[in-house]
Design a protein around this motif. Sequence first.
Motif, PDB file in Angstrom:
ATOM      1  N   TYR A 167      21.899  10.044  31.146  1.00  0.00           N
ATOM      2  CA  TYR A 167      20.465   9.993  30.906  1.00  0.00           C
ATOM      3  C   TYR A 167      19.801  10.979  31.859  1.00  0.00           C
ATOM      4  O   TYR A 167      20.391  11.395  32.855  1.00  0.00           O
ATOM      5  CB  TYR A 167      19.910   8.590  31.181  1.00  0.00           C
ATOM      6  N   GLN A 181      15.755  11.918  33.703  1.00  0.00           N
ATOM      7  CA  GLN A 181      14.380  11.467  33.889  1.00  0.00           C
ATOM      8  C   GLN A 181      13.634  12.426  34.799  1.00  0.00           C
ATOM      9  O   GLN A 181      14.103  12.759  35.885  1.00  0.00           O
ATOM     10  CB  GLN A 181      14.352  10.061  34.481  1.00  0.00           C
ATOM     11  N   LYS A 195       7.890  10.550  33.491  1.00  0.00           N
ATOM     12  CA  LYS A 195       8.354  10.468  32.104  1.00  0.00           C
ATOM     13  C   LYS A 195       9.382   9.366  31.964  1.00  0.00           C
ATOM     14  O   LYS A 195       9.962   8.884  32.937  1.00  0.00           O
ATOM     15  CB  LYS A 195       8.958  11.806  31.669  1.00  0.00           C
ATOM     16  N   GLN A 196       9.607   8.971  30.716  1.00  0.00           N
ATOM     17  CA  GLN A 196      10.611   7.934  30.458  1.00  0.00           C
ATOM     18  C   GLN A 196      12.013   8.513  30.594  1.00  0.00           C
ATOM     19  O   GLN A 196      12.243   9.696  30.326  1.00  0.00           O
ATOM     20  CB  GLN A 196      10.429   7.392  29.038  1.00  0.00           C
ATOM     21  N   ARG A 197      12.941   7.651  30.999  1.00  0.00           N
ATOM     22  CA  ARG A 197      14.336   8.065  31.051  1.00  0.00           C
ATOM     23  C   ARG A 197      14.829   8.224  29.611  1.00  0.00           C
ATOM     24  O   ARG A 197      14.583   7.372  28.763  1.00  0.00           O
ATOM     25  CB  ARG A 197      15.163   7.011  31.788  1.00  0.00           C
ATOM     26  N   GLU A 198      15.518   9.325  29.340  1.00  0.00           N
ATOM     27  CA  GLU A 198      15.981   9.589  27.983  1.00  0.00           C
ATOM     28  C   GLU A 198      17.487   9.794  27.939  1.00  0.00           C
ATOM     29  O   GLU A 198      18.088  10.327  28.883  1.00  0.00           O
ATOM     30  CB  GLU A 198      15.282  10.824  27.394  1.00  0.00           C
ATOM     31  N   LEU A 199      18.080   9.362  26.835  1.00  0.00           N
ATOM     32  CA  LEU A 199      19.510   9.540  26.634  1.00  0.00           C
ATOM     33  C   LEU A 199      19.807  11.005  26.341  1.00  0.00           C
ATOM     34  O   LEU A 199      19.163  11.615  25.484  1.00  0.00           O
ATOM     35  CB  LEU A 199      19.992   8.673  25.479  1.00  0.00           C
ATOM     36  N   ALA A 219      21.574  13.814  22.158  1.00  0.00           N
ATOM     37  CA  ALA A 219      20.176  14.008  21.823  1.00  0.00           C
ATOM     38  C   ALA A 219      20.060  15.300  21.029  1.00  0.00           C
ATOM     39  O   ALA A 219      20.779  16.267  21.285  1.00  0.00           O
ATOM     40  CB  ALA A 219      19.337  14.093  23.089  1.00  0.00           C
ATOM     41  N   SER A 249      17.999  17.605  21.163  1.00  0.00           N
ATOM     42  CA  SER A 249      17.583  18.750  21.969  1.00  0.00           C
ATOM     43  C   SER A 249      18.747  19.435  22.688  1.00  0.00           C
ATOM     44  O   SER A 249      18.606  20.578  23.135  1.00  0.00           O
ATOM     45  CB  SER A 249      16.540  18.314  23.000  1.00  0.00           C
ATOM     46  N   GLU A 302      14.451  21.188  31.250  1.00  0.00           N
ATOM     47  CA  GLU A 302      15.545  20.227  31.464  1.00  0.00           C
ATOM     48  C   GLU A 302      15.740  19.901  32.939  1.00  0.00           C
ATOM     49  O   GLU A 302      16.695  19.193  33.304  1.00  0.00           O
ATOM     50  CB  GLU A 302      16.825  20.754  30.825  1.00  0.00           C
TER      51      GLU A 302
END
Length: 123
Positions: free
Chosen positions: A37, A39, A43-47, A60, A62, A89
């Motif tokens: 993940y 972060q 911002k929200q933590r994203e997979l 993901a 992206s 990123e």
Amino acid sequence: QVQLVESGGGTVQPGGSLRLSCAASGLILHVYTMAWYRQDPGKQRELVASITSDNSTNYADSVKGRFTISRDNAKNTIYLQMNGLKPEETASYYCNAEIMTIKSLRTARDYYWGQGTQVNVSA
């Protein structure tokens, strides 16, 4: 106690590459899905990517085509090869794993997080 330890972060120019590692250690009976993940502050933590114990992967949108997740089950370790990095990123990258261990003389299946490793992408 189970621990996840990440390594491999750093600073790279746009378009550059980094390889992150995450090793699980402790009283481990089995490691199920492991994942990366990221972060950014505010911002929200994203997979980013995940990999199952039989090496099925998920990415993901992206990062598809640029990042590759892999694992070494014998070492309870996963890797994230990141190519073509972009400034957006820049983030802290965290390892997550679902692990079966022993707690109070019983098996327990829980999720664990590493402490994070910082990736900076800048010219």
